[in-house]
Design a protein around this motif. Structure first.
Motif, PDB file in Angstrom:
ATOM      1  N   LEU A  25       0.818  -1.224   0.000  1.00 39.58           N
ATOM      2  CA  LEU A  25       0.000   0.000   0.000  1.00 39.58           C
ATOM      3  C   LEU A  25       0.849   1.270   0.000  1.00 39.58           C
ATOM      4  CD1 LEU A  25      -2.653  -1.040   2.719  1.00 39.58           C
ATOM      5  CD2 LEU A  25      -2.704  -1.482   0.263  1.00 39.58           C
ATOM      6  N   GLU A  33       0.842   4.626  -2.487  1.00 40.46           N
ATOM      7  CA  GLU A  33      -0.296   4.693  -3.418  1.00 40.46           C
ATOM      8  C   GLU A  33      -1.431   5.507  -2.783  1.00 40.46           C
ATOM      9  OE1 GLU A  33      -1.091   3.946  -6.643  1.00 40.46           O
ATOM     10  OE2 GLU A  33      -2.802   5.094  -5.914  1.00 40.46           O
ATOM     11  N   SER A  72      -4.486   6.138  -3.996  1.00 41.46           N
ATOM     12  CA  SER A  72      -5.873   5.756  -4.314  1.00 41.46           C
ATOM     13  C   SER A  72      -6.416   4.793  -3.266  1.00 41.46           C
ATOM     14  CB  SER A  72      -5.946   5.097  -5.696  1.00 41.46           C
ATOM     15  OG  SER A  72      -7.200   4.446  -5.840  1.00 41.46           O
ATOM     16  N   ILE A 129      -9.331   3.322  -3.294  1.00 40.93           N
ATOM     17  CA  ILE A 129     -10.001   2.195  -3.961  1.00 40.93           C
ATOM     18  C   ILE A 129      -8.970   1.152  -4.401  1.00 40.93           C
ATOM     19  CG2 ILE A 129     -11.313   1.511  -6.027  1.00 40.93           C
ATOM     20  CD1 ILE A 129     -13.094   2.806  -3.978  1.00 40.93           C
ATOM     21  N   ALA A 130      -7.868   1.612  -4.972  1.00 44.71           N
ATOM     22  CA  ALA A 130      -6.814   0.676  -5.402  1.00 44.71           C
ATOM     23  C   ALA A 130      -6.261  -0.078  -4.196  1.00 44.71           C
ATOM     24  CB  ALA A 130      -5.695   1.441  -6.110  1.00 44.71           C
ATOM     25  N   ASN A 131      -5.995   0.656  -3.124  1.00 42.32           N
ATOM     26  CA  ASN A 131      -5.442   0.015  -1.926  1.00 42.32           C
ATOM     27  C   ASN A 131      -6.434  -0.956  -1.290  1.00 42.32           C
ATOM     28  OD1 ASN A 131      -2.944   1.188  -2.087  1.00 42.32           O
ATOM     29  ND2 ASN A 131      -3.464   2.920  -0.758  1.00 42.32           N
ATOM     30  N   ALA A 166      -8.832  -2.592  -2.797  1.00 45.29           N
ATOM     31  CA  ALA A 166      -8.976  -3.759  -3.679  1.00 45.29           C
ATOM     32  C   ALA A 166      -7.790  -4.714  -3.504  1.00 45.29           C
ATOM     33  CB  ALA A 166      -9.085  -3.304  -5.136  1.00 45.29           C
ATOM     34  N   ASN A 167      -6.585  -4.175  -3.482  1.00 45.67           N
ATOM     35  CA  ASN A 167      -5.410  -5.031  -3.324  1.00 45.67           C
ATOM     36  C   ASN A 167      -5.337  -5.636  -1.925  1.00 45.67           C
ATOM     37  OD1 ASN A 167      -4.146  -5.303  -5.766  1.00 45.67           O
ATOM     38  ND2 ASN A 167      -2.972  -3.413  -5.575  1.00 45.67           N
ATOM     39  N   PRO A 174     -14.599  -2.589  -2.335  1.00 43.49           N
ATOM     40  CA  PRO A 174     -13.765  -3.637  -2.928  1.00 43.49           C
ATOM     41  C   PRO A 174     -13.790  -4.928  -2.099  1.00 43.49           C
ATOM     42  CG  PRO A 174     -12.628  -1.544  -3.012  1.00 43.49           C
ATOM     43  CD  PRO A 174     -13.854  -1.329  -2.170  1.00 43.49           C
ATOM     44  N   THR A 223      -3.178   4.279   5.699  1.00 43.32           N
ATOM     45  CA  THR A 223      -3.084   4.816   4.337  1.00 43.32           C
ATOM     46  C   THR A 223      -4.248   5.747   3.986  1.00 43.32           C
ATOM     47  OG1 THR A 223      -4.341   3.058   3.209  1.00 43.32           O
ATOM     48  CG2 THR A 223      -2.008   2.635   3.627  1.00 43.32           C
TER      49      THR A 223
END
Ligand code: SME
Length: 161
Positions: free
Chosen positions: A26, A29, A31, A33-35, A37-38, A67, A159
């Motif tokens: 993480l 980054e 975003s 949403i990106a974090n 989701a991952n 996510p 984050t």
């Protein structure tokens, strides 16, 4: 063939390593949403016997699915409803040994038998959402999972703060 049951030390160690992996994944980054989701993909694929793992995000009124990994889920959950809504309202992790014995449990996936839901709260005390993990096994989650999931959620919330 072999039923390998990790020792408590292994399980704690596994969560500690997962926290480090999540922190690295993480880092840097911006975003959310990106974090998210991952993070859901990392946790879902790193531990055994889950059928759903993901976020419900607070939109200022209710929880809305975010996510996740697993089958399509209920979209909106009112505060105080089900395990997720209870975690959000009480701000306390809900560890449910048998979902069928939990009054008001919302059955999104009929396969779910036990679950853990961790409330996600900003530094100022406002609600961000909840982290929800379901298992097809009764009694899948214990106090080590509670501590481990809470630690992982701490890494994630660092984050978004
Ligand atoms: N079981 C949850 C609903 C969400 S799904 O499990 C993904 C609950 O009762 O809050």
């Amino acid at each position: 063939m072999f039923d390998i049951k990790p020792t408590v030390a292994d399980k704690r160690q596994h969560y500690a390593e997962l926290c480090e992996q999540a922190r690295g994944m993480l880092a840097g980054e911006p975003s959310m949403i990106a974090n998210a989701a991952n993070f859901a993909a990392l946790v879902y694929h790193s531990l055994p016997d889950f059928n759903w793992a993901g976020f419900y995000l607070y939109d200022g009124k209710e929880l809305v699915v975010g996510p996740f990994q697993g089958k399509p889920a209920c979209i909106r959950i009112a505060l105080g409803r089900g395990v997720c809504g209870t975690a959000a309202q009480t701000r306390q992790t809900q560890l449910v040994h048998d979902v069928h014995a939990f009054d008001g449990h919302i059955a999104c996936d009929a396969a779910s038998a036990s679950e853990i839901v961790v409330p996600l709260v900003h530094a100022d005390g406002s609600l961000f959402g909840v982290w929800d993990v379901d298992s097809p096994l009764v009694g899948r989650f214990d106090d080590d999972d509670r501590a481990g999931m809470e630690a992982l959620c701490g890494v994630f919330m660092e984050t978004v703060r």
